[in-house]
Scaffold this motif. Structure first.
Motif, short mmCIF file in Angstrom:
data_model
loop_
_atom_site.label_atom_id
_atom_site.label_comp_id
_atom_site.label_asym_id
_atom_site.label_seq_id
_atom_site.Cartn_x
_atom_site.Cartn_y
_atom_site.Cartn_z
N GLY A 80 0.81 -1.20 0.00
CA GLY A 80 0.00 0.00 0.00
C GLY A 80 0.84 1.25 0.00
N ASP A 81 0.19 2.37 -0.24
CA ASP A 81 0.85 3.65 -0.32
C ASP A 81 1.52 4.02 0.99
N ASN A 82 0.91 3.67 2.11
CA ASN A 82 1.47 4.03 3.41
C ASN A 82 2.77 3.27 3.71
N VAL A 83 2.92 2.09 3.11
CA VAL A 83 4.18 1.35 3.25
C VAL A 83 5.28 2.14 2.54
N ASN A 84 4.99 2.60 1.33
CA ASN A 84 5.97 3.38 0.59
C ASN A 84 6.30 4.68 1.31
N LEU A 85 5.27 5.31 1.91
CA LEU A 85 5.48 6.57 2.61
C LEU A 85 6.42 6.38 3.80
N ALA A 86 6.25 5.30 4.55
CA ALA A 86 7.12 5.04 5.69
C ALA A 86 8.58 4.89 5.24
N SER A 87 8.77 4.20 4.10
CA SER A 87 10.13 4.05 3.58
C SER A 87 10.70 5.40 3.15
N ARG A 88 9.85 6.25 2.55
CA ARG A 88 10.31 7.58 2.14
C ARG A 88 10.70 8.42 3.35
N LEU A 89 9.90 8.35 4.42
CA LEU A 89 10.21 9.14 5.62
C LEU A 89 11.53 8.71 6.23
N GLU A 90 11.80 7.41 6.20
CA GLU A 90 13.09 6.93 6.72
C GLU A 90 14.24 7.55 5.92
N GLY A 91 14.06 7.68 4.58
CA GLY A 91 15.09 8.29 3.75
C GLY A 91 15.21 9.79 3.98
N LEU A 92 14.10 10.46 4.30
CA LEU A 92 14.12 11.89 4.54
C LEU A 92 14.89 12.27 5.80
N CYS A 93 15.11 11.32 6.70
CA CYS A 93 15.86 11.63 7.92
C CYS A 93 17.25 12.17 7.57
N ARG A 94 17.85 11.66 6.46
CA ARG A 94 19.17 12.14 6.05
C ARG A 94 19.10 13.60 5.62
N LEU A 95 18.00 13.97 4.91
CA LEU A 95 17.87 15.35 4.44
C LEU A 95 17.73 16.32 5.61
N TYR A 96 16.94 15.94 6.61
CA TYR A 96 16.65 16.86 7.71
C TYR A 96 17.59 16.66 8.91
N GLY A 97 18.47 15.68 8.83
CA GLY A 97 19.44 15.49 9.90
C GLY A 97 18.83 15.05 11.22
N VAL A 98 17.79 14.25 11.16
CA VAL A 98 17.13 13.76 12.38
C VAL A 98 17.16 12.23 12.37
N SER A 99 16.79 11.63 13.51
CA SER A 99 16.85 10.17 13.66
C SER A 99 15.52 9.50 13.32
N CYS A 100 14.41 10.20 13.53
CA CYS A 100 13.11 9.53 13.35
C CYS A 100 12.08 10.53 12.89
N LEU A 101 11.41 10.22 11.76
CA LEU A 101 10.33 11.05 11.24
C LEU A 101 9.04 10.25 11.21
N VAL A 102 7.92 10.92 11.52
CA VAL A 102 6.61 10.26 11.52
C VAL A 102 5.64 11.16 10.77
N THR A 135 16.23 23.70 11.50
CA THR A 135 16.22 25.16 11.68
C THR A 135 17.00 25.83 10.56
N SER A 136 18.17 25.27 10.22
CA SER A 136 18.98 25.84 9.14
C SER A 136 18.24 25.80 7.82
N ILE A 137 17.57 24.68 7.53
CA ILE A 137 16.83 24.55 6.26
C ILE A 137 15.71 25.58 6.19
N LEU A 138 14.97 25.71 7.30
CA LEU A 138 13.85 26.65 7.30
C LEU A 138 14.35 28.09 7.22
N ARG A 139 15.47 28.37 7.83
CA ARG A 139 16.02 29.74 7.78
C ARG A 139 16.43 30.10 6.36
N ALA A 140 17.06 29.15 5.70
CA ALA A 140 17.46 29.41 4.31
C ALA A 140 16.24 29.69 3.44
#
Length: 852
Positions: free
Chosen positions: A716-738, A827-832
């Protein structure tokens, strides 16, 4: 379950049903018919909704029907152990029944003949036993009364010896007599000494006179100074003139219960002890023991008897020692006899006057209307003698009839050495009479103790005893019948035991295998580990076929255990417990999906030794998956260093809401990874960090694959979304996104601190998704989470300004935020972004959603 109950409109598929050869009115009755119907419906291009219903029915309905049929078949099957035992026991019991009936008929006839021949002797036997019992009871009564009379005589003889050998002072004599009365002679009422000078001393016991309420203490001291009052003879124990003692009087004092010393004068009266009955008879007997007539004891108003003896030295009487008992005490002893409760036990003297009776003193002493004993003389200067009742004036028919019979038939009052046991002429009562004597012939005791009882007193228990013996005898004969039955039963028991041992040897390992098979069938891994770890568990080599089954089971358990390692144990157990055959099919489910992987794993794999890499990866995957399963999650797949897990498909039992459980697992994984990171850094290994993505929403859950190879998973789409969020952690420099579905799930806001990070449209999705960072888990003490709450709240306020188009306000807030929490990448991303938007303001259609 709601889908199973929702039946399709069969009438709409009449053409398919005709082609399948099915009834037009009834739904398909087997999985085969339903499959055929589904195949024709598919060829006829029926709707997808109907085909989904057919698949779901195949998965859920018919396996249940097969389970019911299997349980019904099992209920009709018998255990091998029962079959072996039942056949053996049935055969032996049939033989035992025939033998028991034969012996019972013969033994019953023998018992009846014995009873008929024995009835003639019972009457004679009962009469003989009655006489013997009555005679033994009378001997016992005679012995007890004799023992009572012996005690005063012994006390008198002891004191005469004391006076003649030790010659104690009057002071010591008082001490000796008090000790004798209080500690040695429990049946004696009083101990006295009389001297020719008229001096008289006596201790009397009050504890046996509960009716004398005005007395003080347990003892009374009587003292007569005689013809003169000399305090020097007895300065401590004897009262003197200061105690109101007068010559020619007898005085009564209360005494100290411990020392015997007088305490208080109770009364005094003029009385010369030398004229008393006891002193005169003792002097006349010249050293022999005498007994007085019954008299009223001055200190207690009880009726007493005194044994007395004079000390004669050089032909002169120097002292007289006495010891008293009461008639009430004798009567109470007679009352205690068991037979006295049914008949009467009483004592007469040779004149026919009463001495004692189990019926009480009212049958012994005459009393006036005021309740005082009647006296034979009025001169109180002499020892008053009590008027005792004659046997024919007691008013007791038992005493009067019994005495009359014994006088008539055996000259009871005149016959010496009386020993009589007789039944009256009517055969209703039995009497015994035995002689009791004590003291000298002239002034001694010559009594007759009589026991009068109804014959029924003896006959009833004797007949009951004899009948019991007859019943016991009959029971003994019955037991002879039982012996044969018992022997047969013993043979049955022994044979059953032997057969049970054989059956046990066969069925015990099979039962053990059955129990272990259930554990294996349920994929109970701890139980399987215990089964395979115990090398002696299935070593039953007595029967070869059973041993072969045991070996085959162990090989099967090893294979299944190895197979179970390839999927989540909770999932395996859940699927096995449904007792259904695995078939392809999926259903919608509300789940929380989890993805995680190790940041920079590719670089780590290139730089690390393979063994070190496998050690790190193995420990990482072991600890992380254990935490998921601990919180009720299902570990679906390991894809290299990536872990895919989910909660609530199939529904498992765990405490709390499944999204809260998923976040708890993610938070605990981060804490555990921090511990592992510290250990690995100490070993010179690189620092390991992880990225996690969690989404809550609807997915398809079930078996997917082919008919020969399938697995349980999510689509399902939500399975793909969870995988995408795990990848986005690298972009935002965080450990866990929900996602927002996780944030708004029940119980999450109360248990975790989440901060809004961004609004994104991930690759492959047009819909915007608001994403949040898992900042902290709120402890029970919310004050401990103040910093995390401020961090999240401040950033949320900045995001609200930014998304509302207040870029300058958001930028000001971000500058203040960065000064407090420097190094925060969101914070840095949002400031830019804010700076870029301020330089190039957007148009009216601007949206905060970021296209990725």
């Amino acid at each position: 379950s709601r889908r199973v109950e929702r039946k399709p409109p069969w009438g709409e598929f009449a053409g398919c049903r005709r082609a399948a050869g099915l009834n037009l009115e009834e739904p398909p009755q087997s999985s085969h018919n339903l499959l055929r119907f589904a195949e024709i419906a598919d060829n006829a291009s029926m709707g997808a909704k109907f085909k989904s219903w057919v698949k779901f029915t195949l998965v859920n309905s018919f396996p249940q029907q097969e389970n019911v049929e299997r349980v019904a078949r099992k209920g009709l099957q018998l255990r091998l152990w029962y079959v072996l035992l039942l056949v053996f026991v049935a055969n032996v019991l049939a033989m035992a029944s025939v033998m028991s009936l034969f012996w019972y008929n013969r033994s019953t006839h023998a018992v009846q003949e014995f009873l008929n021949s024995s009835n003639a002797t019972w009457e004679r036997t009962i009469e003989n036993i009655t006489r013997q019992l009555h005679q033994q009871a009378s001997w016992l009564e005679d012995s007890i009364v004799t023992d009572i009379l012996v005690e005063p005589v012994r006390a008198v003889e002891l004191n005469i010896d004391l006076l003649s050998t030790v010659r104690p002072s009057l002071e010591d004599l008082l001490n000796y007599s008090f000790i004798q009365l209080s500690k040695r002679f429990e049946k004696i009422e009083g101990i006295s000494y009389t001297f020719p000078t008229g001096q008289y001393i006596e201790y009397e016991r009050n504890s046996l006179h509960p009716g004398v309420a005005w007395r003080r203490g347990n003892y009374t001291f009587e003292y007569g100074p005689g013809s003169h009052l000399d305090a020097s003879e007895c300065p401590v124990m004897c009262p003197n003139a200061s105690a109101n003692v007068s010559v020619g009087y007898t005085h009564q004092f209360s005494v100290d219960d411990k020392t015997g010393k007088y305490v208080e004068l109770l009364e005094k009266y003029p009385w010369s002890v030398l004229s008393g009955n006891a002193y005169q008879r003792a002097v006349e007997a010249n050293g022999a023991t005498i007994w007085t007539e019954p008299f009223v004891m001055a200190s207690s108003t009880q009726i007493g008897l005194r044994a007395a003896q004079a000390l004669v030295e050089d032909g002169e009487v120097t002292a007289v020692a006495g010891a008293d008992i009461t008639l009430d005490y004798l009567s109470s002893v007679l009352e205690d006899f068991v037979l006295a409760q049914h008949g009467r036990v009483y004592i007469l003297d040779r004149t026919g006057r009463m001495i004692a009776s189990s019926g009480g003193s009212a049958q012994v002493i005459g009393y006036d209307r005021s309740g005082h004993p009647l006296m034979n003389v009025d001169n109180m200067q002499q020892t008053p003698s009590v008027e005792r009742l004659h046997w024919n004036r007691t008013g007791d028919p038992i005493i009067e009839e019994g005495t009359r019979f014994l006088i008539k038939e055996y000259d009871l009052l005149t016959r010496k050495n009386t020993k009589v046991v007789a039944v009256d002429e009517n055969g209703e009562n039995i009497y015994s009479a035995f002689e009791v004597d004590s003291g000298s012939n002239a002034y001694g005791i010559d009594w007759i103790i009589v026991n009068a009882q109804a014959l029924s007193t003896y006959k009833a228990p004797i007949e009951e005893t004899i009948n019991k013996h007859l019943q016991d005898h009959e029971a003994t004969l019955d037991r002879s019948v039982s012996v044969s039955v018992t022997m047969t039963v013993a043979f049955v028991a022994i044979g059953t035991l032997m057969m049970a041992l054989v059956a046990h040897a066969v069925t015990r390992p099979l039962r053990a295998i059955e129990t272990d098979m259930r554990a294996v069938a349920n994929f109970d891994n701890p139980a399987i580990d215990q089964i395979l770890g115990d090398s002696t568990r299935h070593n039953h080599g007595t029967i070869r076929e059973v041993a072969d089954i045991c070996d085959s089971f162990k090989y099967m358990a090893i294979g299944l255990q190895s197979f179970s390692r390839y999927m989540d144990p909770h999932l395996a157990q859940t699927l096995v417990k449904t007792k259904r055959r695995a078939t392809l099919g999926m259903v919608k489910a509300d789940v929380t999906v989890f993805f995680s992987d190790i940041a920079g794993f590719t670089t780590m794999a290139e730089n690390l030794d393979p063994e070190a890499l496998m050690g790190v990866l193995a420990q990482y995957l072991q600890d992380m998956s254990s935490i998921v399963m601990k919180h009720g999650g299902v570990v679906g797949e390991f894809i290299g260093d990536e872990i895919m897990a989910w909660w609530n498909a199939p529904p498992l039992e765990f405490d709390g809401e499944h999204t809260v459980a998923a976040l708890s697992a993610a938070w605990e994984q981060q804490q555990r990874l921090a511990e592992l990171r510290e250990q690995w850094c100490e070993q010179g290994l690189p620092a390991v960090t992880t990225r996690m993505g969690l989404v809550r929403g609807q997915v398809l859950a079930g078996n997917l694959g082919s008919a020969l190879r399938m697995k349980y998973g999510l689509v399902g789409d939500n399975v793909n979304l969870a995988s995408r969020l795990e990848g986005l952690c690298r972009l935002y420099g965080v450990s866990c996104l929900v996602d927002d579905g996780v944030r708004s799930a029940p119980g999450v806001a109360e248990a975790f601190v989440l901060r809004p990070v961004d609004v994104v449209a991930v690759k492959g999705r047009q819909e915007a998704t608001e994403i949040f960072e898992l900042v902290a888990k709120i402890p029970e003490d919310r004050m401990a989470a103040t910093s995390s709450l401020v961090f999240s709240g401040d950033f949320a306020a900045i995001q609200e300004r930014y998304r509302g188009g207040d870029f300058a306000g958001a930028l000001a807030g971000l500058e203040a935020f960065q000064s407090r929490w420097p190094g925060d990448k969101p914070t840095s991303i949002l400031r830019a972004r804010c700076e870029a938007l301020l330089e190039s303001p957007p148009g009216e259609g601007w949206s905060p959603t970021v296209q990725l």
